[in-house]
Design a protein around this motif. Structure first.
Motif, PDB file in Angstrom:
ATOM      1  N   SER A  37      15.697  -1.189 -18.182  1.00 14.21           N
ATOM      2  CA  SER A  37      16.205  -2.496 -18.454  1.00 14.21           C
ATOM      3  C   SER A  37      15.426  -3.702 -17.243  1.00 14.21           C
ATOM      4  CB  SER A  37      17.492  -2.811 -18.430  1.00 14.21           C
ATOM      5  OG  SER A  37      18.254  -1.946 -19.334  1.00 14.21           O
ATOM      6  N   ASN A  38      14.159  -3.665 -17.660  1.00 14.56           N
ATOM      7  CA  ASN A  38      13.408  -4.650 -16.759  1.00 14.56           C
ATOM      8  C   ASN A  38      13.384  -3.813 -15.399  1.00 14.56           C
ATOM      9  OD1 ASN A  38      11.705  -6.674 -15.943  1.00 14.56           O
ATOM     10  ND2 ASN A  38      13.675  -8.317 -15.540  1.00 14.56           N
ATOM     11  N   VAL A  39      12.179  -2.999 -15.261  1.00 15.95           N
ATOM     12  CA  VAL A  39      11.836  -2.073 -14.316  1.00 15.95           C
ATOM     13  C   VAL A  39      11.464  -2.918 -13.185  1.00 15.95           C
ATOM     14  CG1 VAL A  39       9.423  -1.436 -15.098  1.00 15.95           C
ATOM     15  CG2 VAL A  39      10.843  -0.033 -13.760  1.00 15.95           C
ATOM     16  N   CYS A  40      11.960  -2.341 -11.930  1.00 15.58           N
ATOM     17  CA  CYS A  40      11.543  -3.037 -10.666  1.00 15.58           C
ATOM     18  C   CYS A  40      10.968  -1.642  -9.855  1.00 15.58           C
ATOM     19  CB  CYS A  40      12.584  -3.851 -10.205  1.00 15.58           C
ATOM     20  SG  CYS A  40      13.977  -2.943  -9.435  1.00 15.58           S
ATOM     21  N   GLU A  41      10.451  -2.227  -8.765  1.00 12.24           N
ATOM     22  CA  GLU A  41       9.995  -1.086  -7.867  1.00 12.24           C
ATOM     23  C   GLU A  41      11.165  -0.056  -7.385  1.00 12.24           C
ATOM     24  OE1 GLU A  41       7.821  -0.936  -3.250  1.00 12.24           O
ATOM     25  OE2 GLU A  41       8.241  -2.625  -4.252  1.00 12.24           O
ATOM     26  N   LEU A  42      12.319  -0.618  -7.193  1.00 10.36           N
ATOM     27  CA  LEU A  42      13.559   0.252  -6.897  1.00 10.36           C
ATOM     28  C   LEU A  42      13.754   1.361  -7.877  1.00 10.36           C
ATOM     29  CD1 LEU A  42      16.073  -2.272  -4.839  1.00 10.36           C
ATOM     30  CD2 LEU A  42      14.372  -0.517  -4.098  1.00 10.36           C
ATOM     31  N   ASP A  43      13.662   0.934  -9.164  1.00 14.41           N
ATOM     32  CA  ASP A  43      13.854   1.805 -10.074  1.00 14.41           C
ATOM     33  C   ASP A  43      12.982   3.145 -10.001  1.00 14.41           C
ATOM     34  OD1 ASP A  43      15.927   0.588 -11.392  1.00 14.41           O
ATOM     35  OD2 ASP A  43      14.334  -0.885 -12.442  1.00 14.41           O
ATOM     36  N   ILE A  44      11.670   2.721  -9.632  1.00 18.18           N
ATOM     37  CA  ILE A  44      10.638   3.949  -9.470  1.00 18.18           C
ATOM     38  C   ILE A  44      11.086   4.709  -8.201  1.00 18.18           C
ATOM     39  CG2 ILE A  44       8.070   4.293  -9.119  1.00 18.18           C
ATOM     40  CD1 ILE A  44       7.697   1.835 -10.649  1.00 18.18           C
ATOM     41  N   VAL A  45      11.562   4.061  -7.415  1.00 18.96           N
ATOM     42  CA  VAL A  45      11.946   4.872  -6.069  1.00 18.96           C
ATOM     43  C   VAL A  45      13.132   5.811  -6.195  1.00 18.96           C
ATOM     44  CG1 VAL A  45      12.906   4.602  -3.567  1.00 18.96           C
ATOM     45  CG2 VAL A  45      11.076   3.209  -4.406  1.00 18.96           C
ATOM     46  N   PHE A  46      14.005   5.334  -6.743  1.00 15.99           N
ATOM     47  CA  PHE A  46      15.327   6.060  -7.196  1.00 15.99           C
ATOM     48  C   PHE A  46      15.358   6.924  -8.432  1.00 15.99           C
ATOM     49  CE2 PHE A  46      16.514   2.524  -4.170  1.00 15.99           C
ATOM     50  CZ  PHE A  46      16.978   3.662  -3.085  1.00 15.99           C
ATOM     51  N   ASN A  47      14.276   6.808  -9.410  1.00 10.48           N
ATOM     52  CA  ASN A  47      14.464   7.531 -10.508  1.00 10.48           C
ATOM     53  C   ASN A  47      13.047   8.505 -10.544  1.00 10.48           C
ATOM     54  OD1 ASN A  47      16.902   6.536 -12.039  1.00 10.48           O
ATOM     55  ND2 ASN A  47      16.183   4.691 -11.073  1.00 10.48           N
ATOM     56  N   TYR A  48      12.706   9.103  -9.390  1.00 14.39           N
ATOM     57  CA  TYR A  48      11.479   9.926  -9.335  1.00 14.39           C
ATOM     58  C   TYR A  48      11.392  10.801 -10.457  1.00 14.39           C
ATOM     59  CZ  TYR A  48       7.324  11.656  -6.894  1.00 14.39           C
ATOM     60  OH  TYR A  48       6.123  12.021  -6.689  1.00 14.39           O
ATOM     61  N   SER A  49      12.382  11.779 -10.789  1.00  9.24           N
ATOM     62  CA  SER A  49      12.117  12.748 -11.594  1.00  9.24           C
ATOM     63  C   SER A  49      12.025  12.000 -13.191  1.00  9.24           C
ATOM     64  CB  SER A  49      13.459  13.320 -11.901  1.00  9.24           C
ATOM     65  OG  SER A  49      13.487  14.446 -12.723  1.00  9.24           O
ATOM     66  N   LYS A  50      12.711  10.898 -13.287  1.00  9.12           N
ATOM     67  CA  LYS A  50      12.678  10.356 -14.636  1.00  9.12           C
ATOM     68  C   LYS A  50      11.054   9.739 -15.025  1.00  9.12           C
ATOM     69  CE  LYS A  50      15.376   7.666 -17.983  1.00  9.12           C
ATOM     70  NZ  LYS A  50      16.377   7.175 -18.315  1.00  9.12           N
ATOM     71  N   MET A  51      10.629   9.110 -13.782  1.00 13.36           N
ATOM     72  CA  MET A  51       9.442   8.677 -13.896  1.00 13.36           C
ATOM     73  C   MET A  51       8.282   9.787 -14.245  1.00 13.36           C
ATOM     74  SD  MET A  51       9.087   5.475 -13.074  1.00 13.36           S
ATOM     75  CE  MET A  51       7.219   5.545 -12.854  1.00 13.36           C
ATOM     76  N   HIS A  52       8.356  10.756 -13.711  1.00 10.95           N
ATOM     77  CA  HIS A  52       7.513  11.847 -14.036  1.00 10.95           C
ATOM     78  C   HIS A  52       7.653  12.436 -15.568  1.00 10.95           C
ATOM     79  CE1 HIS A  52       5.116  12.830 -10.446  1.00 10.95           C
ATOM     80  NE2 HIS A  52       5.942  12.384  -9.779  1.00 10.95           N
ATOM     81  N   GLY A  84       0.701  -1.228  -0.033  1.00 11.69           N
ATOM     82  CA  GLY A  84       0.059  -0.056  -0.167  1.00 11.69           C
ATOM     83  C   GLY A  84       0.786   1.218   0.167  1.00 11.69           C
ATOM     84  N   LYS A  85       2.148   1.186  -0.003  1.00  8.46           N
ATOM     85  CA  LYS A  85       2.996   2.452  -0.100  1.00  8.46           C
ATOM     86  C   LYS A  85       2.987   2.951  -1.563  1.00  8.46           C
ATOM     87  CE  LYS A  85       6.544   2.543   2.554  1.00  8.46           C
ATOM     88  NZ  LYS A  85       6.248   3.664   3.285  1.00  8.46           N
ATOM     89  N   PRO A  86       2.419   4.184  -1.623  1.00  6.79           N
ATOM     90  CA  PRO A  86       2.476   4.778  -2.957  1.00  6.79           C
ATOM     91  C   PRO A  86       4.011   5.165  -3.568  1.00  6.79           C
ATOM     92  CG  PRO A  86       1.965   6.248  -1.237  1.00  6.79           C
ATOM     93  CD  PRO A  86       2.110   4.842  -0.674  1.00  6.79           C
ATOM     94  N   ARG A  87       4.282   4.777  -4.729  1.00  9.44           N
ATOM     95  CA  ARG A  87       5.459   5.145  -5.380  1.00  9.44           C
ATOM     96  C   ARG A  87       5.229   6.279  -6.416  1.00  9.44           C
ATOM     97  NH1 ARG A  87       8.536   3.476  -1.590  1.00  9.44           N
ATOM     98  NH2 ARG A  87       8.757   1.316  -1.332  1.00  9.44           N
ATOM     99  N   LEU A  88       4.113   6.410  -6.915  1.00 11.37           N
ATOM    100  CA  LEU A  88       4.082   7.548  -7.692  1.00 11.37           C
ATOM    101  C   LEU A  88       2.495   7.692  -7.709  1.00 11.37           C
ATOM    102  CD1 LEU A  88       5.325   8.646 -10.967  1.00 11.37           C
ATOM    103  CD2 LEU A  88       2.741   8.420 -10.946  1.00 11.37           C
ATOM    104  N   ALA A  89       1.958   9.193  -7.676  1.00 15.57           N
ATOM    105  CA  ALA A  89       0.522   9.416  -7.552  1.00 15.57           C
ATOM    106  C   ALA A  89       0.532  10.813  -8.314  1.00 15.57           C
ATOM    107  CB  ALA A  89      -0.060   9.627  -6.341  1.00 15.57           C
TER     108      ALA A  89
END
Length: 215
Positions: free
Chosen positions: A149-164, A56-61
């Motif tokens: 290269s095969n995204v995982c949860e940590l990629d989202i956590v540590f690349n927040y700006s690129k995610m947006h 339930g922890k949001p990674r992007l909203a």
């Protein structure tokens, strides 16, 4: 997080979809515009994009509905918790679509996909094509796979700006901009190059200034 190649959007959706903020002179959506009118006169809009893990922890909203964006952060967090409560209680063998009027207002729909430890969620109004929204999640995940290269949860956590950056190339102001993963990647790479060039230029005056000051 490998995914299979997606199918194309249904023709009915593609013909109605209005691109906003697209390079090449198409209308740029202003911050106060909420949705656009399709050819049938119906307002079409994506209300929110969310990613959260299985705890339930949001990674992007990201919220596009003006009324939701105006809510205090605490209320927005309540919405995220409400969405997770609904998703976590659903069996694996049920539909990925559900009505979510109680959280996002009348005629609100939700579609989600569960990959590994993450839920990818789109909230949209009833005028949007449900299958197209499901396909849009696939586009997002495919693009992230190419970015990381095969995204995982940590990629989202540590690349927040690129995610947006990736998300903004797909959805902007609640409207779908681009559905081709390769085109999205080109735009993201161009932005990354511009940011790198900007950072290198901004360092030059400082170094030159320090050198001159030491003379």
């Amino acid at each position: 997080m490998k995914v299979t190649t997606r199918g194309s959007f249904p023709i009915s959706y593609e013909s109605l979809r209005v691109k906003q903020k697209v390079r090449g002179g198409v209308h740029h959506q202003g911050p106060n515009e909420i949705g656009v009118l399709g050819v049938s006169g119906i307002v079409k809009m994506i209300k929110a994009v969310m990613m959260m893990n299985t705890q339930g922890k949001p990674r992007l909203a990201k919220f596009y509905d003006f009324l939701v964006r105006c809510l205090p952060v605490e209320k927005q967090q309540e919405l995220i918790r409400g969405v997770f409560s609904v998703l976590s209680s659903r069996p694996e063998n049920v539909s990925n679509f559900l009505e979510i009027d109680s959280l996002f207002g009348p005629d609100s729909r939700l579609v989600y996909k569960h990959y590994a430890t993450l839920y990818f969620v789109l909230v949209f109004d009833g005028s949007e094509n449900e299958l197209a929204m499901l396909d849009l999640i696939q586009v997002l995940v495919e693009t992230l796979d190419k970015c990381f290269s095969n995204v995982c949860e940590l990629d989202i956590v540590f690349n927040y700006s690129k995610m947006h950056t990736v998300l903004d190339e797909i959805v902007f102001g609640g409207q779908v901009l681009e559905t081709r993963s390769d085109e999205i990647m080109k735009a993201v790479e161009e932005i990354s190059k511009l940011e790198a060039a900007s950072n290198s230029i901004s360092l030059v005056p400082k170094s030159v200034s320090g050198w001159r000051g030491g003379r």
